[in-house]
Motif scaffolding. Structure first.
Motif, short mmCIF file in Angstrom:
data_model
loop_
_atom_site.label_atom_id
_atom_site.label_comp_id
_atom_site.label_asym_id
_atom_site.label_seq_id
_atom_site.Cartn_x
_atom_site.Cartn_y
_atom_site.Cartn_z
N ARG A 158 0.86 -1.19 0.00
CA ARG A 158 0.00 0.00 0.00
C ARG A 158 0.89 1.23 0.00
NH1 ARG A 158 -3.90 -0.84 -2.37
NH2 ARG A 158 -4.75 1.11 -1.58
N LEU A 159 0.68 2.10 -0.96
CA LEU A 159 1.43 3.33 -1.06
C LEU A 159 0.52 4.49 -0.73
CD1 LEU A 159 2.80 1.24 -3.11
CD2 LEU A 159 3.80 3.26 -4.16
N LYS A 160 1.12 5.56 -0.24
CA LYS A 160 0.34 6.76 0.01
C LYS A 160 -0.24 7.28 -1.30
CE LYS A 160 3.10 8.22 3.97
NZ LYS A 160 3.98 9.27 4.51
N PRO A 161 -1.44 7.86 -1.26
CA PRO A 161 -1.99 8.44 -2.49
C PRO A 161 -1.03 9.46 -3.08
CG PRO A 161 -3.65 8.37 -0.77
CD PRO A 161 -2.36 7.99 -0.13
N SER A 162 -0.87 9.41 -4.39
CA SER A 162 0.05 10.33 -5.05
C SER A 162 -0.63 11.66 -5.32
CB SER A 162 0.52 9.72 -6.37
OG SER A 162 1.26 10.66 -7.10
N GLU A 216 -2.88 3.94 -9.44
CA GLU A 216 -3.57 3.65 -8.18
C GLU A 216 -2.85 4.27 -7.00
OE1 GLU A 216 -4.39 -0.40 -5.68
OE2 GLU A 216 -4.96 -0.39 -7.79
N SER A 217 -1.55 4.24 -7.05
CA SER A 217 -0.73 4.86 -6.00
C SER A 217 0.69 4.97 -6.52
CB SER A 217 -0.77 4.06 -4.70
OG SER A 217 -0.47 2.70 -4.94
N ALA A 218 1.47 5.86 -5.90
CA ALA A 218 2.83 6.10 -6.36
C ALA A 218 3.64 6.74 -5.25
CB ALA A 218 2.82 7.02 -7.58
N THR A 219 4.94 6.58 -5.37
CA THR A 219 5.85 7.27 -4.47
C THR A 219 7.11 7.63 -5.24
OG1 THR A 219 6.95 7.19 -2.31
CG2 THR A 219 7.01 5.19 -3.64
N THR A 220 7.75 8.70 -4.85
CA THR A 220 9.04 9.07 -5.43
C THR A 220 10.08 9.18 -4.33
OG1 THR A 220 8.53 11.44 -5.28
CG2 THR A 220 7.99 10.33 -7.34
N LEU A 221 11.30 8.81 -4.67
CA LEU A 221 12.40 8.83 -3.73
C LEU A 221 13.59 9.54 -4.35
CD1 LEU A 221 12.06 5.09 -2.77
CD2 LEU A 221 11.60 6.97 -1.21
N PRO A 222 14.42 10.19 -3.56
CA PRO A 222 15.60 10.87 -4.12
C PRO A 222 16.68 9.86 -4.47
CG PRO A 222 15.60 11.06 -1.74
CD PRO A 222 14.29 10.40 -2.10
N LEU A 223 17.40 10.12 -5.54
CA LEU A 223 18.62 9.38 -5.83
C LEU A 223 19.77 10.03 -5.07
CD1 LEU A 223 18.25 8.77 -9.68
CD2 LEU A 223 17.81 7.15 -7.82
N LEU A 224 20.56 9.22 -4.41
CA LEU A 224 21.56 9.74 -3.48
C LEU A 224 22.91 10.01 -4.13
CD1 LEU A 224 20.79 7.56 -0.32
CD2 LEU A 224 19.86 9.80 -0.96
N GLY A 225 23.07 9.66 -5.41
CA GLY A 225 24.35 9.84 -6.06
C GLY A 225 24.28 10.78 -7.24
N GLY A 226 25.35 10.76 -8.04
CA GLY A 226 25.43 11.60 -9.23
C GLY A 226 24.96 10.86 -10.46
#
Length: 356
Positions: free
Chosen positions: A3-7, A50-60
């Motif tokens: 289950r992902l938070k609503p986007s 239906e649902s989505a999440t985004t995350l930061p990329l930690l590198g270059g």
């Protein structure tokens, strides 16, 4: 299914290369077209994601896709790569995994290594919380910290496939997205409408391989954003694309996978993926390699989406907005494929992966 938070869908538009306002008047028509596509993308997202999440990329831009996670209740970082066919982990400081049965794994360069079957009690990827996951535990290695988080392993494609997660990798905007697509008649056309620049859509097999045309010859290649430079097996190249004399004029390199491998850097006249001609492209041509792969040299300029469930790979060009430098972030093992390589001078010694 997790289950992902609503986007709010705005992150999706950012991932898909939305062009911001403020373009010069000469680009007004392009801006209007982009805004129309952005509105359509937002509407499609609201209907079909239906649902989505985004995350930061930690590198270059040349680093592997490394994201923040919590594993066993502790902050950590993990590589996400469609190349790897397992969930890999290793002990890192206070993060320990149970020992289990030992067995052999073979890398693409035929090197053999031992792993142990273990269990991950809890893995949190943004709002996604997964429990009781089987994983392959690798031998301990020096701990690499990424913004204070230990780099503990790799999230491979089986985990994404099992939960029917689409993987959107947007290196130009330093983002990684996970989407759950709604199974409904109005969504049958798939996610290409999410892109605000028309994407190329090509078939993807169960092992995340695509067919590329290199100098007008079809070649099966994998998707490996953990690899700095795209690579091809020497025997495939000699069979159709170049002669030994051609390769003898190229810059030699040595790469480290499970073992040390020799090769050269060769520039091919053309690379075509689906309807897109990428022009002259450099590949590493390596001995003892089973299959070729598209590496970070491709992904750093593209917004990509991998739809494992429907077997599609989508990509569109984007202007890089990456501000952080490369940190040498790569998973220092090649149990499912190619380990990372770095550039070296012509008088080179070895190109090594960057977790040391």
């Amino acid at each position: 299914m997790p289950r992902l938070k609503p986007s709010l869908f705005l992150p999706i538009l950012v991932l898909c290369g939305f062009l911001p306002p403020g373009f010069p008047p000469a680009q007004a028509e392009m801006q209007t077209l982009s805004e129309d596509r952005a509105r359509f993308a937002a509407s499609l997202a609201e209907t079909c994601v239906e649902s989505a999440t985004t995350l930061p990329l930690l590198g270059g831009p040349d680093d592997a896709p490394v994201i923040p996670v919590r594993i066993e209740g502790k902050d950590a970082a993990m590589v996400v790569s469609p190349l790897f066919g397992h969930l890999f982990v290793r002990n890192a400081g206070a993060i320990w995994f149970e020992q289990g049965p030992t067995h052999k794994m073979i890398a693409q360069d035929h090197a053999v290594t031992l792993t142990e079957i273990t269990k991950v009690d809890t893995l949190e990827i943004g709002p996604i919380v997964l429990h009781d996951l089987l994983a392959e535990r690798l031998e301990d290695a020096p701990i690499r910290l990424v913004k204070g988080r230990p780099l503990v392993g790799v999230i491979g494609r089986p985990l994404l496939q099992h939960f029917r997660l689409m993987l959107m990798l947007d290196v130009p905007h330093e983002k990684l997205g996970l989407l759950v697509w709604r199974d409904a008649p109005q969504c049958a056309a798939g996610p290409q409408g999410l892109f605000t620049r028309k994407p190329v859509v090509i078939d993807l097999d169960a092992d995340a391989r695509i067919t590329a045309l290199i100098d007008n010859h079809p070649v099966r290649i994998r998707l490996d954003p953990d690899l700095v430079r795209s690579a091809l097996p020497r025997d495939v190249v000699l069979g159709t694309l170049a002669t030994a004399g051609d390769l003898g004029q190229d810059q030699p390199v040595v790469t480290q996978f499970g073992t040390m491998e020799r090769g050269v850097r060769h520039r091919f006249k053309s690379l075509r993926l689906g309807s897109r001609d990428l022009g002259a492209t450099e590949f590493l041509v390596l001995e003892n390699l089973d299959e070729g792969a598209l590496g970070a040299s491709f992904f750093r300029r593209e917004v990509t989406l991998i739809d494992f469930d429907h077997g599609k790979f989508l990509f569109a060009p984007a202007t890089s907005q990456v501000n952080q430098p490369d940190l040498g972030l790569h998973f220092d093992a090649s149990h499912e494929g190619i380990a990372t390589v770095h550039d070296t001078p012509r008088q080179a010694t070895a190109e090594r992966s960057g977790t040391n």
